[in-house]
Design a protein around this motif. Structure first.
Motif, short mmCIF file in Angstrom:
data_model
loop_
_atom_site.label_atom_id
_atom_site.label_comp_id
_atom_site.label_asym_id
_atom_site.label_seq_id
_atom_site.Cartn_x
_atom_site.Cartn_y
_atom_site.Cartn_z
N GLN A 146 -18.94 -23.99 -39.41
CA GLN A 146 -20.25 -23.37 -39.55
C GLN A 146 -21.32 -24.15 -38.79
O GLN A 146 -22.22 -23.57 -38.20
N ASP A 147 -21.20 -25.48 -38.79
CA ASP A 147 -22.18 -26.33 -38.11
C ASP A 147 -22.01 -26.33 -36.59
O ASP A 147 -22.99 -26.29 -35.85
N ASP A 148 -20.76 -26.41 -36.12
CA ASP A 148 -20.49 -26.48 -34.69
C ASP A 148 -19.13 -25.85 -34.39
O ASP A 148 -18.11 -26.55 -34.30
N PRO A 149 -19.11 -24.52 -34.27
CA PRO A 149 -17.83 -23.82 -34.12
C PRO A 149 -17.02 -24.22 -32.89
O PRO A 149 -15.81 -24.36 -32.96
N ILE A 150 -17.68 -24.45 -31.77
CA ILE A 150 -16.97 -24.80 -30.54
C ILE A 150 -16.22 -26.12 -30.70
O ILE A 150 -15.03 -26.22 -30.42
N LYS A 151 -16.92 -27.14 -31.16
CA LYS A 151 -16.29 -28.45 -31.32
C LYS A 151 -15.17 -28.40 -32.37
O LYS A 151 -14.15 -29.06 -32.20
N THR A 152 -15.36 -27.62 -33.42
CA THR A 152 -14.33 -27.51 -34.44
C THR A 152 -13.08 -26.84 -33.89
O THR A 152 -11.96 -27.31 -34.14
N VAL A 153 -13.24 -25.80 -33.10
CA VAL A 153 -12.09 -25.12 -32.50
C VAL A 153 -11.38 -26.07 -31.53
O VAL A 153 -10.15 -26.14 -31.51
N GLU A 154 -12.15 -26.82 -30.75
CA GLU A 154 -11.54 -27.79 -29.84
C GLU A 154 -10.73 -28.82 -30.62
O GLU A 154 -9.62 -29.17 -30.23
N LYS A 155 -11.28 -29.28 -31.73
CA LYS A 155 -10.58 -30.27 -32.55
C LYS A 155 -9.30 -29.67 -33.14
O LYS A 155 -8.25 -30.32 -33.14
N LEU A 156 -9.37 -28.45 -33.66
CA LEU A 156 -8.21 -27.83 -34.29
C LEU A 156 -7.11 -27.49 -33.28
O LEU A 156 -5.93 -27.56 -33.61
N THR A 157 -7.49 -27.12 -32.07
CA THR A 157 -6.50 -26.75 -31.07
C THR A 157 -6.02 -27.96 -30.27
O THR A 157 -4.95 -27.92 -29.68
N GLY A 158 -6.83 -29.02 -30.27
CA GLY A 158 -6.48 -30.19 -29.48
C GLY A 158 -6.67 -29.98 -27.99
O GLY A 158 -6.14 -30.72 -27.18
N VAL A 159 -7.44 -28.96 -27.64
CA VAL A 159 -7.67 -28.62 -26.24
C VAL A 159 -9.18 -28.60 -25.98
O VAL A 159 -9.93 -28.00 -26.72
N ASP A 160 -9.58 -29.28 -24.91
CA ASP A 160 -10.99 -29.30 -24.52
C ASP A 160 -11.18 -28.32 -23.37
O ASP A 160 -10.84 -28.60 -22.23
N LEU A 161 -11.69 -27.14 -23.70
CA LEU A 161 -11.94 -26.10 -22.71
C LEU A 161 -13.44 -25.89 -22.57
O LEU A 161 -14.20 -26.22 -23.48
#
Length: 74
Positions: free
Chosen positions: A27-42
């Motif tokens: 909720q606070d930072d969706p992009i960074k959270t998705v990057e963290k969960l996927t382990g991919v920096d896109l």
């Protein structure tokens, strides 16, 4: 990198719903959270459709829960 967006949305929604801290982080930072969960920096532009899908799925789940609560009133 190629992956099934729908499958990835389902996977990430499951992870986010199971952990309140991850939900708050999303909720606070969706992009960074998705990057963290996927382990991919896109680039953010590539992650936006994934984030939109996750937000829609979470909103639908929340709405479904509220509707179930209304059914119990009657």
């Amino acid at each position: 990198m190629s992956f099934d967006v729908k499958a990835k949305v389902e996977e990430l929604v499951g992870k986010i719903q199971k952990d309140p801290a991850t939900l708050k982080s999303f909720q606070d930072d969706p992009i960074k959270t998705v990057e963290k969960l996927t382990g991919v920096d896109l680039p953010d532009e590539q992650l936006k459709p994934l984030v939109a899908g996750i937000k829609a799925k979470l909103a639908a789940a929340d709405l479904g829960g509220k509707l179930d609560g209304l059914k119990n009133l009657f």
